[in-house]
Structures are given as structure tokens and as C-alpha cells.
Design a protein around this motif. Structure first.
Motif, PDB file in Angstrom:
ATOM      1  N   HIS A   1      -7.980  -1.718   4.147  1.00 28.18           N
ATOM      2  CA  HIS A   1      -8.997  -2.017   2.934  1.00 28.18           C
ATOM      3  C   HIS A   1      -9.997  -3.411   3.743  1.00 28.18           C
TER       4      HIS A   1
ATOM      5  N   ASP B   1      -6.859   1.128  -5.171  1.00 29.32           N
ATOM      6  CA  ASP B   1      -6.435   1.066  -4.734  1.00 29.32           C
ATOM      7  C   ASP B   1      -7.251   2.196  -3.910  1.00 29.32           C
TER       8      ASP B   1
ATOM      9  N   HIS C   1      -3.291  -1.297  -8.482  1.00 27.20           N
ATOM     10  CA  HIS C   1      -3.293  -0.504  -7.278  1.00 27.20           C
ATOM     11  C   HIS C   1      -3.576   0.828  -7.633  1.00 27.20           C
TER      12      HIS C   1
ATOM     13  N   HIS D   1      -2.888  -0.781   8.736  1.00 28.73           N
ATOM     14  CA  HIS D   1      -4.115  -1.706   8.490  1.00 28.73           C
ATOM     15  C   HIS D   1      -4.268  -2.121   9.707  1.00 28.73           C
TER      16      HIS D   1
ATOM     17  N   HIS E   1      -6.087   4.305  -2.193  1.00 28.96           N
ATOM     18  CA  HIS E   1      -4.192   4.929  -2.130  1.00 28.96           C
ATOM     19  C   HIS E   1      -3.703   5.461  -3.245  1.00 28.96           C
TER      20      HIS E   1
ATOM     21  N   GLU F   1       2.505   0.041  -5.261  1.00 32.06           N
ATOM     22  CA  GLU F   1       2.220   0.899  -4.435  1.00 32.06           C
ATOM     23  C   GLU F   1       3.912   1.784  -4.392  1.00 32.06           C
TER      24      GLU F   1
END
Ligand SMILES: [Zn+2]
Length: 505
Positions: A171, A147, A113, A455, A149, A15
């Protein structure tokens, strides 16, 4: 008898924060860079380093008919800046060469991702999928997990047969999504030819508005999943990573149907309209630092007060933050806060010094003595070394559950009424084992300050219910106050930067 299908396996998890320093090869090597046989060996371990979507995919495939896994390359660096271009080029060539050598394969599964950028290439995930497609041809299934995101691009949708994004934030459904990908591979081996619909919304909601337990994102996902039926096989709503600051930034909806392209697009558009109409609800609510200090002082002074968790959301290593800003540390120390634990500070020099001095040593701790990022000024205080650890952690809750995480050498320092965890690698504090390794009993902590955006909620839920969690407003590379970001590349107009804009799918 038909031979068992050969499925090529790979992972690329990065990311990229467009305003963070470039992601280097060393960062990948410290987190995950495993090729061929090394990847196969890692996947056979009880706590692998490879991404959980990949292990979930394998477990689900193993539960079905015979198949032959063909591990190519798994590379992951968590969140950082844009990847150095030569490292991405090398990854691409290794993935491509490995796949070419493995041909013929009957399918490809990639754990991606989806929000990577490189110092030159703006859409590495799209480029990787295009190269894979070019090697295997149009008929071989290419399926990827993403992901939540992910900043999904048209190229990613066009070159994959099925894209399956995480549904939970924090997640915790990676293994489930990997299993869903395995089911899609099996269905395609049986002759299914899925179709995708795709809508990209001009919308970059603040990261702290994207939790999926309740709120606008929970409602969007519930609305989207209401369309799942015998024809609509997957709905992926990716909120995106706003701080990527690339032309492909923005929330996206990808809908996959078993046969019907028009239905896929129509459903994607209906979900997009639903989300757009709710955009005013995707907002950040932060606590000013002065109030955080007051609340922490109270929690430390009154044994009957509820313990509190303060999230340093603007310095989240899980979003490319340096994991070393000292705004909260400095303020808590100056105010004489008692009983607080802060972490995990990424400071290799300080961790090494504490290891050299040894347990019980007293010294002058100098945070950020070599860091150059302007958000990460230095902080100097008298400290005592109270615990040391080699930093090899196996996660027990939330996003790292069952996975090995290497923090590098760690130290716990006492600074006044505070205990401060320091590590050599840059990782977000989202896993209780990161503190328990240093002897901290989380149940006894009065105030816990975590460098993490969200998270941590799945890691520390045993001790901190949502009403005891406060998101603090301090400066940093992962601020959720989007007006403060010096945007360069996001497409404009975009919500909420251009609040009066009109849009329809
Ligand atoms: Zn994410």
C-alpha cells in the motif's frame, strides 16, 4: 457569505486475524489512540502517527477552499486478533459522542481498514458507519477510505456515501486515496448525490497472490479502472483478508457513480465476473524451508552470489502473526548460515534483557520464554548484544514513509553467523529504518529474512528486486496455505476451499 464547511475526521484501522489473540487497548495505545486535541496536535506534526489516508485527506482539503477540520478520534493497532469488545464499545461511544458534540457538521471523513472484527461484533466497521450515519442523518456526506484488504459488508456500503479502497499492494497510495475522498466530499458539498453498486464474491485468494505490480490482481484492477469515466467515479476492488475468518470474508467490488445506481451495479457485476473467471490464477507459490536453507548457505558462502530476501509470510505481524516464530531462525542457525539478518522478532523480555546487559554483553538468549501460541516455540542460543535502540523510527519508504512508528526498545543480537533484530512492539519488518536504526547496512546483508507478507517489497526495493525474493513455507498464524487453517466462520462454499463450486453475480 457561506461559512466554511465543518468536516468531522476519524480513523479506525484494525485488521483482525480470527485465529490471533484479542487486540487489547494497550496495543492501540502503543500504535495510535488519539482523540480530539491530541489528534489535532498529531496531525500538525511532520511525521504523524495518524493514518496516511487521513493526512492525505487533510492536505487535499487544505489545498482547496476554506474548511474547518473537526478531529474526533483516530485509533489504529495495525493487524492483531479480534478487538476486545469493551474496547470497541468504548471507541464507538467516543466517536459518537465526539460527533454529536461537534454537530452540525457538513461532512464526515473516516480512514477505515475494513477488516476489523471484535470478540462479539463481527462487523465493527459497518457498525461504526451506521452509528455515524444515525448521528448526521441521510443528507450529510459520509465518506471513507478502506485498506485493500477490507472485508466489505453490505452495512458498510449502505451507511457510507462513497467507499474508496487502496489500489496498491504494497500500500503506497493512501495519501492519494485520501485526496480522492476529499474531492468526493467537495463534490457532495456542491450537490452531487453518488450511488453505489456492490458485489461480494465467494473468494478468499491467498495473501501472496494479491500483489498489484503484476498478476491477476493487477489485471483485475486495470480492468476495473477501465470503467472510470464522467459517471463512474470510483472502482474499489478489495481482495479481503481471508484470515479474518468472519461471515463477511470475501473479495468485493464496490463501484460508485455520480448519479446512476443501475450503472454502478452493472459495472460491479461485470468486474466480478471478470475476476471470478480468473480465480485459478490467484495461487500461492512457496519455497520449502530446506531449500531456503540451501539458498541462504550459498548466498553466505559465495560473495559473488546474489543477496536474497526470504519472506516469513506465515508469521506476518501485519496480518496478526505474533512476529516471533523461530522455524527459519532455528534452521539457519543449525545449518551454520553466514551473513544473514533476521527480524523483527517481537520479544519484549529478550529486548529488555539485552538493554539491561548492555552493548557487547554475551549471554544465553531465550526466545519466547513467556509466549503461549503453539506456533511460537522457544529457541535458546548463545548471543552477543551488538546494538541497542529506543525503537522510535520514522519510516522512509513504502507503507510507513513519513510516519512515526514506535517499535519499543530494540536490540540487535549476534547468534553464530546470524544477526537477529528484536523489538518490544509487534511490527512487520517492512521498513528499512527498522534495521538501519540498529546500524545494519542493508547493502551488505547476504540473506535478509523478514517477518512480513508483502509490504516489505516497497521498503526493501532498493536492494531486492522481485527475482531475489523468496516466500518460505513454514507454519504460522498467517499461513497462505489455506487448507491448513481451522476455519470456523467463513461462508461456505468459498473458493479456493471448495474448488468445484459454481457462482455468478
Ligand atoms: Zn492491507
Amino acid at each position: 457569505m457561506m461559512r466554511p464547511p465543518r468536516i468531522a475526521l476519524g480513523a479506525f484501522m484494525l485488521e483482525s486475524n480470527g485465529h490471533a489473540p484479542p487486540a487489547t487497548r494497550a496495543e492501540f495505545e502503543a500504535a495510535c489512540w488519539l482523540e480530539g486535541k491530541a489528534l489535532a496536535a498529531d496531525l500538525a506534526r511532520p511525521a504523524p502517527r495518524a493514518p496516511t489516508a487521513l493526512t492525505g485527506f487533510m492536505r487535499a482539503m487544505d489545498a482547496g477552499r476554506a474548511w474547518v477540520p473537526v478531529p474526533l478520534l483516530a485509533a489504529g493497532a495495525g493487524a492483531s486478533g479480534p478487538m476486545e469488545q469493551e474496547v470497541f464499545d468504548d471507541l464507538l461511544h467516543r466517536m459518537e459522542d465526539g460527533l454529536r458534540a461537534a454537530m452540525p457538521v457538513d461532512g464526515v471523513f473516516l480512514s477505515l481498514h475494513g477488516a476489523a472484527s471484535a470478540t462479539v461484533e463481527v462487523d465493527p466497521d459497518g457498525v461504526l458507519l451506521a452509528r455515524v450515519r444515525a448521528v448526521v442523518g441521510p443528507e450529510v456526506p459520509v465518506i471513507a477510505t478502506l485498506d485493500l484488504h477490507a472485508n466489505v459488508s453490505r452495512a458498510m456500503v449502505d451507511h457510507a456515501d462513497v467507499l474508496i479502497a487502496f489500489v496498491t499492494n504494497p500500500h503506497v497510495d493512501m495519501a492519494e486515496r485520501g485526496a480522492e475522498a476529499a474531492a468526493a466530499v467537495r463534490a457532495m458539498l456542491g450537490g452531487m448525490r453518488p450511488r453505489s453498486g456492490f458485489v461480494k464474491l465467494p473468494m478468499i485468494p491467498p495473501a501472496t497472490s494479491q500483489n498489484t505490480d503484476a498478476g491477476p490482481y493487477a489485471d483485475a484492477i486495470a480492468f476495473g479502472r477501465g470503467f472510470l469515466d464522467h459517471e463512474v467515479m470510483n472502482v474499489s476492488i478489495s481482495s479481503g483478508f481471508s484470515l479474518g475468518d468472519t461471515p463477511k470474508n470475501g473479495l468485493s467490488v464496490v463501484v460508485t457513480t455520480r448519479t446512476d445506481a443501475a450503472r454502478a451495479q452493472a459495472v460491479a457485476e461485470e468486474i466480478a465476473r471478470f475476476i471470478w473467471s480468473s480465480r485459478g490464477r490467484w495461487t500461492a507459490r512457496l519455497l520449502p524451508l530446506a531449500e531456503a536453507v540451501q539458498r541462504a548457505r550459498h548466498a553466505g558462502a559465495d560473495p559473488h552470489a546474489a543477496p536474497l530476501l526470504f519472506a516469513d509470510v506465515a508469521d506476518n505481524p501485519g496480518g496478526g502473526g505474533r512476529g516471533n516464530t523461530v522455524w527459519i531462525l532455528e534452521a539457519f542457525h543449525a545449518a551454520g548460515v553466514q551473513g544473514a539478518v533476521l527480524g523483527v522478532f517481537n520479544d519484549p523480555e529478550l529486548a529488555a534483557e539485552a538493554h539491561l546487559l548492555g552493548p557487547d554483553a554475551r549471554f544465553t538468549a531465550h526466545f519466547n520464554r513467556v509466549e503461549t501460541n503453539h506456533f511460537s516455540h522457544s529457541f535458546v542460543a548463545e548471543a552477543e548484544v551488538i546494538a541497542l535502540h529506543d525503537g522510535r523510527i520514522v519510516g522512509r519508504r513504502g507503507i510507513y514513509a513519513g510516519r512515526e512508528v514506535d517499535m519499543g526498545p530494540m536490540a540487535l543480537l549476534r547468534i553464530g553467523g546470524l544477526r537477529v533484530a528484536v523489538a518490544t512492539q509487534r511490527r512487520q519488518l517492512c521498513e528499512p529504518a527498522m534495521l538501519e536504526a540498529l546500524g545494519i547496512d542493508i547493502a551488505q546483508v547476504r540473506s535478509l529474512v523478514v517477518k512480513s507478507r508483502g509490504h516489505f517489497r516497497a521498503g526493501f526495493d532498493e536492494h531486492f528486486t522481485p527475482d531475489r525474493i523468496l516466500e518460505v513455507d513454514v507454519p504460522g498464524l498467517t499461513t497462505v496455505v489455506l487448507d491448513r487453517v481451522p476455519w470456523r466462520a467463513v461462508p461456505r462454499p468459498i473458493w479456493p476451499l471448495d474448488p468445484g463450486m459454481e457462482w455468478a453475480p
